[in-house]
Design a protein around this motif. Structure first.
Motif, short mmCIF file in Angstrom:
data_model
loop_
_atom_site.label_atom_id
_atom_site.label_comp_id
_atom_site.label_asym_id
_atom_site.label_seq_id
_atom_site.Cartn_x
_atom_site.Cartn_y
_atom_site.Cartn_z
N GLN A 129 -13.69 -6.88 -4.72
CA GLN A 129 -13.74 -7.88 -3.66
C GLN A 129 -12.61 -7.70 -2.66
N MET A 130 -11.39 -7.45 -3.15
CA MET A 130 -10.25 -7.30 -2.26
C MET A 130 -10.38 -6.06 -1.39
N ILE A 131 -10.84 -4.95 -1.98
CA ILE A 131 -11.02 -3.72 -1.19
C ILE A 131 -12.11 -3.92 -0.14
N PHE A 171 0.83 -1.21 0.00
CA PHE A 171 0.00 0.00 0.00
C PHE A 171 0.86 1.26 0.00
N VAL A 172 1.88 1.29 0.87
CA VAL A 172 2.64 2.51 1.08
C VAL A 172 3.70 2.71 -0.01
N LEU A 219 -3.26 0.44 -3.61
CA LEU A 219 -4.64 0.92 -3.58
C LEU A 219 -4.86 2.01 -4.63
N ASP A 220 -3.93 2.96 -4.72
CA ASP A 220 -4.05 4.03 -5.71
C ASP A 220 -4.07 3.47 -7.13
N VAL A 273 -8.73 2.70 2.70
CA VAL A 273 -9.78 1.85 2.14
C VAL A 273 -11.15 2.52 2.27
N GLN A 274 -11.37 3.21 3.39
CA GLN A 274 -12.67 3.84 3.60
C GLN A 274 -12.93 4.96 2.61
N ASN A 275 -11.88 5.50 2.01
CA ASN A 275 -12.04 6.57 1.04
C ASN A 275 -12.25 6.06 -0.37
N VAL A 276 -12.26 4.76 -0.55
CA VAL A 276 -12.36 4.18 -1.88
C VAL A 276 -13.76 4.37 -2.47
#
Length: 306
Positions: free
Chosen positions: A254-256, A226-227, A232-233, A299-302
């Motif tokens: 599904q993964m998110i 992620f970092v 995620l981006d 993830v919550q911002n996705v």
């Protein structure tokens, strides 16, 4: 022609090896429910794993592609059979099809071998990981109905990937230690392959499962992806910008969702027991098994993108 050429092994050159491997797995499947046959397999755990792993890895580069594929396939089937505490007797299944008896599972005589076989398989994790990274397909490119694949994944790598997945899955609560044996460069390579093989459901299925296991048992791997690699981006950009829908679009969702749901469950658990929350914050291993609040915020911002 070379030992790794796709033209070798399809004209009868591998008949002997193929027949021996077929005989072995047929013997395993038929013997699993027969107690009298157990002496044939006792003490042979390492021999079986070593033999098929050497065939798959082919360190001396002398085996055909088909032979290597078959060794990987037989090993996967063998581990699947060994992992079951009970198994159906083939003779009972035949009788059940005729309506003579109702089949009942029998104790699996190979199940006592499973732990040793799995432990031996774990010793090959670094080599399996490296083969996934280094393997060169016999084909420079493959033209499929949805386009040209310039870096074919290949059946050998798929078998290696499946063996890595089952090695971690079968380890259960030791899964974190098993995932720790896989080098970080493997995870980075796997992420890059996800975008190349965006239509390969078999590959994506194993990719998603491995990511799911890291989320639960080896959080630091997921955090690094992620970092440092902006996983995620990149997923969000792909989902938004790739207009032609692919299987990867579904796997991304599904993964998110899995990551978000896992973090929500942990947060709910923390709320129920506030006294333990302070202890968890001080835990040195929080990266592996903790809530991963930074990842959770991402993830919550996705949802605004999807």
């Amino acid at each position: 022609k070379t030992s790794s050429s796709f033209e070798v092994g399809v004209d009868g050159n591998d008949d002997v090896a193929t027949k021996y491997a077929t005989f072995f797995i047929d013997l395993v499947a038929r013997s699993a429910a027969i107690p009298e046959v157990s002496p044939l397999f006792e003490g042979c755990e390492e021999v079986i794993i070593d033999s098929f792993m050497n065939g798959l890895l082919d360190p001396q580069n002398k085996r055909t592609t088909w032979h290597r594929i078959f060794c990987g396939q037989i090993l996967i089937q063998f581990m699947d059979i060994c992992s079951r505490p009970t198994i159906m007797d083939p003779t009972q299944l035949l009788a059940a099809e005729s309506g003579l008896i109702e089949p009942e599972p029998s104790p699996n005589i190979l199940y006592p071998l499973f732990d040793k076989c799995l432990k031996k398989l774990h010793s090959y994790i670094p080599k399996l990981s490296q083969l996934v990274i280094d393997y060169q397909s016999d084909f420079k490119s493959i033209k499929l109905n949805y386009g040209v694949i310039k870096k074919p994944f290949g059946q050998i790598r798929l078998h290696c990937l499946e063996l890595l997945t089952i090695s971690a899955d079968f380890a259960q609560f030791e899964c974190g230690n098993v995932l720790g044996k896989i080098p970080m460069k493997f995870w980075i390579y796997l992420l890059e392959m996800a975008f190349i093989h965006k239509n390969n459901n078999i590959f994506l299925c194993h990719f998603r499962r491995l990511i799911h296991l890291t989320m639960i048992f080896r959080r630091r791997i997921l955090k690094q992806l992620f970092v440092e690699k902006k996983m995620l981006d990149r997923f969000i950009q792909f989902y938004v910008n790739e207009k032609n829908k692919t299987p990867l679009h579904g796997y991304i969702l599904q993964m998110i969702y899995d990551i978000w749901q896992h973090d929500q469950d942990i947060e709910d658990s923390d709320d129920e027991d506030e006294d333990d929350e302070e202890d968890e914050d001080d835990d040195d291993d929080d990266d592996d098994m903790g809530s991963g609040s930074d990842d959770a915020d991402n993830v919550q911002n996705v949802s605004q993108y999807l």
